[in-house]
Design an enzyme around this catalytic site. Structure first.
Site: not given
Ligand code: TYD
Length: 134
Positions: A51-52
């Site tokens: 994820h970011a």
């Protein structure tokens, strides 16, 4: 241009009794810390992260053992290996990250600038690419 991982070398205070490393907000940690969590007990072959964050800034340190972290800013990629407790990786916003190759007994400590908020996550890679290229 290649992605340059932002590694921070931590000052190790060692003497005949052992070692000590201090993490201090706005000193060797580039933000004020609101949350700390640690990842441990990972099984062989697992990949975590994926994820970011939209706004969150984090700092990751393998305080025991090691792991690799694949980084992607939407334009270029890099992989770093954290295998020493005196090396920290700064994870800025909008940097896709995946942790893998955890050694047995690895403890990955993460310092975060804010409380946990699922709304800050981008967990879909295509959506991440769209957001970053906007
Ligand atoms: P997850 O985001 O899947 O971990 P990783 O980034 O290592 O892949 O988080 C696992 C679970 O823990 C998920 O239900 C969200 C929760 N969580 C919290 O409650 N607080 C936190 O600070 C974090 C990082 C995760």
């Amino acid at each position: 241009m290649a992605l340059e991982p932002h590694l921070i070398k931590l000052d190790l205070k060692g003497d005949e009794r052992g070692s000590l490393i201090a993490l201090e907000a706005l000193r060797n940690v580039p933000f004020a810390i609101k949350r700390t969590y640690f990842i441990f007990g990972t099984l062989p072959g697992v990949r975590r992260g994926k994820h970011a964050h939209r706004r969150l800034r984090q700092l990751a340190v393998c305080v025991h053992g090691g792991c690799k972290i694949a980084l992607d800013d939407g334009r270029s990629q890099a992989t770093v290996e954290l295998k020493s407790p005196d090396m920290a990786l700064y994870v800025p916003p909008m940097l896709w990250h995946e942790m893998f190759d955890f050694s047995e007994g690895c403890v990955l400590l993460v310092l975060a600038e804010d409380h946990y908020d699922e709304r800050d996550y981008i967990r879909n890679y295509e959506q991440f690419l769209l957001s970053v290229r906007k």
